[in-house]
Motif scaffolding. Structure first.
Motif, PDB file in Angstrom:
ATOM      1  N   ASP A 284     -71.836 -45.037  45.584  1.00 57.43           N
ATOM      2  CA  ASP A 284     -70.288 -44.635  45.007  1.00 57.43           C
ATOM      3  C   ASP A 284     -69.094 -45.343  45.891  1.00 57.43           C
ATOM      4  O   ASP A 284     -68.336 -45.709  45.243  1.00 57.43           O
ATOM      5  N   GLU A 285     -69.638 -45.572  47.212  1.00 54.82           N
ATOM      6  CA  GLU A 285     -68.579 -46.270  48.024  1.00 54.82           C
ATOM      7  C   GLU A 285     -68.465 -47.942  47.500  1.00 54.82           C
ATOM      8  O   GLU A 285     -67.372 -48.305  47.624  1.00 54.82           O
ATOM      9  N   GLN A 288     -66.452 -47.825  44.418  1.00 55.87           N
ATOM     10  CA  GLN A 288     -65.111 -47.362  44.558  1.00 55.87           C
ATOM     11  C   GLN A 288     -64.391 -48.680  45.132  1.00 55.87           C
ATOM     12  O   GLN A 288     -63.123 -48.906  44.972  1.00 55.87           O
ATOM     13  N   MET A 291     -63.723 -51.155  42.505  1.00 60.50           N
ATOM     14  CA  MET A 291     -62.500 -50.851  41.548  1.00 60.50           C
ATOM     15  C   MET A 291     -61.161 -51.416  41.575  1.00 60.50           C
ATOM     16  O   MET A 291     -60.239 -51.332  40.774  1.00 60.50           O
ATOM     17  N   SER A 297     -62.014 -52.648  36.607  1.00 67.17           N
ATOM     18  CA  SER A 297     -61.672 -51.165  36.979  1.00 67.17           C
ATOM     19  C   SER A 297     -61.769 -50.114  35.961  1.00 67.17           C
ATOM     20  O   SER A 297     -62.500 -49.157  36.427  1.00 67.17           O
ATOM     21  N   GLU A 301     -64.815 -47.377  35.940  1.00 64.98           N
ATOM     22  CA  GLU A 301     -64.436 -46.001  36.067  1.00 64.98           C
ATOM     23  C   GLU A 301     -65.211 -45.053  34.970  1.00 64.98           C
ATOM     24  O   GLU A 301     -65.594 -44.043  35.067  1.00 64.98           O
ATOM     25  N   GLN A 304     -69.260 -45.322  35.511  1.00 65.69           N
ATOM     26  CA  GLN A 304     -69.654 -44.305  36.648  1.00 65.69           C
ATOM     27  C   GLN A 304     -69.546 -43.066  36.352  1.00 65.69           C
ATOM     28  O   GLN A 304     -70.398 -42.288  36.673  1.00 65.69           O
TER      29      GLN A 304
END
Length: 415
Positions: A284-285, A288, A291, A297, A301, A304
């Protein structure tokens, strides 16, 4: 007229010359006089005809008459009248020498045939040059057809000349050549093959003057600059000239790039080889952090969110990333490449755009770019392709990926 023919003869006899010497000197004097007259007539008529043609050519709108003058058609036509004069008076010059008259007369008739061939060749060359100025015909193999006509003309001319020299009727002479047809075919084998090939190339529109072709067998890679009966000349990109037999165009395989030049774009098909050890799942990091890249981006989004919904609804244990559905850095980079190509100003958006992964190799995973540049000019095309791959290679580290490279000698360490 008889007095003129024997003027020198009678004069020599009157001063005590022998009859034989008088006849020979009379003949030489008449021959010299006829040559001078023919030269004067030829000079006057040549100047007159060329002057009239040149004046007419300068005032007319078409360039056909200019080409007639350039290819010496008026000059060759001007020789016809002096030749007719020579044939008319040759019997008077050799009045006392019938054998000489026959030989010279045959020689003049043979020259008449040669002159006719010169005139035909000049006219055909004029048509060739004129056709090459027409937009619809300038890329056609006009040279081949002109050469075919000239070959037939020379064959007929040579046969006529031999028939005259041997005092054989032309029809009988041609009939006699039938027995030697096999030898003739063998001698003109390449010419016949070239003629047939030229017709097929033209009818099937296989090659035009100006086409870019690649013929690996003959080492040709460049533009076709000439197509004639026997050969096709290709100017390679290093400015060398490669000559290819015309019949090779229908007997061997070659590549014609005309389809590319006539299309809306020029294909870019090149791969980056990515080191396999760098491919990984994204946390997840990681997602992020990616993005921040604007081109993907929105995709990250949405993608995910779908993946998390799937994993939650299916109660996937995410203690290990391998479980369930996940994004990979290679997959995200592939999506970035696709998005980058679709936003690139030099890429034709109406043609195929694709970033695809090929089968892994010992040198890494090939990630291939398949697209078409709007600008088809070679220099600009190479610049566009280099610009794209400069960017993509520089973007790889943002996705924790590396280009595969074979280690240098210094990378092995000491043994």
């Amino acid at each position: 007229m008889d007095k003129i023919k024997h003027f020198i003869y009678d004069y020599l006899l009157s001063i005590g010359s022998t009859e034989a010497a008088a006849k020979y000197l009379n003949m030489l004097g008449l021959a010299l006089a006829l040559l001078i007259i023919i030269f004067i007539i030829d000079f006057i008529i040549r100047k007159l005809i060329i002057g009239v043609f040149s004046q007419f050519a300068s005032k007319s709108k078409t360039n056909f008459d200019d080409l007639l003058v350039k290819n010496k058609v008026p000059r060759n036509i001007a020789h016809i009248i002096p030749l007719l004069v020579a044939l008319e008076f040759i019997s008077d010059v050799f009045y006392d020498f019938a054998d000489f008259e026959i030989v010279v007369e045959r020689g003049l008739k043979v020259f008449a045939i040669v002159l006719s061939l010169w005139i035909v060749r000049s006219i055909l060359n004029t048509f060739k040059d004129f056709f090459k100025t027409l937009p619809n015909l300038k890329d056609k193999p006009i040279d081949s057809y002109i050469q075919v006509f000239m070959i037939f003309a020379w064959i007929i001319g040579i046969c006529s000349a031999i028939a005259i020299l041997t005092r054989t009727p032309f029809i009988n002479f041609i009939t006699g050549l039938g027995a030697a047809s096999a030898i003739i075919i063998l001698i003109f084998k390449d010419t016949i093959l070239g003629f047939v090939a030229s017709i097929q190339v033209s009818i099937n529109d296989m090659v035009r003057i100006g086409d870019w072709i690649t013929f690996e067998k003959y080492g040709a890679d460049g533009d076709v600059i000439e197509i004639n009966l026997a050969t096709v000349k290709v100017q390679n990109f290093d400015k060398t000239i490669t000559t290819i037999p015309t019949y090779a165009l229908i007997s061997d395989s070659f590549k014609n790039w005309r389809g590319m030049t006539n299309s809306e774009g020029r294909r870019i098909k090149r791969a980056i080889f990515i080191k396999q050890s760098g491919v990984k799942y994204l946390t997840d990091e990681d997602v992020q952090g990616l993005m921040s890249i604007q081109l993907i981006s929105t995709y990250l989004e949405t993608r995910q969110s779908d993946i998390k919904s799937y994993n939650v609804s299916n109660q996937i244990n995410k203690d290990l990333l391998v479980n369930g559905r996940n994004l990979t850095n290679l997959g995200v980079f592939r999506k970035y490449v696709d998005s980058y190509l679709k936003h690139h100003s030099a890429i034709n958006k109406d043609m195929m755009i694709m970033a695809r992964q090929l089968a892994p190799t010992s040198q890494g995973i090939p990630l291939e770019v398949y697209a078409f540049s709007s600008d088809k000019r070679w220099e600009n095309y190479e610049y566009i392709m280099s610009d794209i791959f400069d960017h993509l290679i520089a973007a790889l580290p943002y996705f924790d990926l590396e280009v595969f490279e074979l280690p240098s000698s210094g990378g092995f360490g000491s043994v």
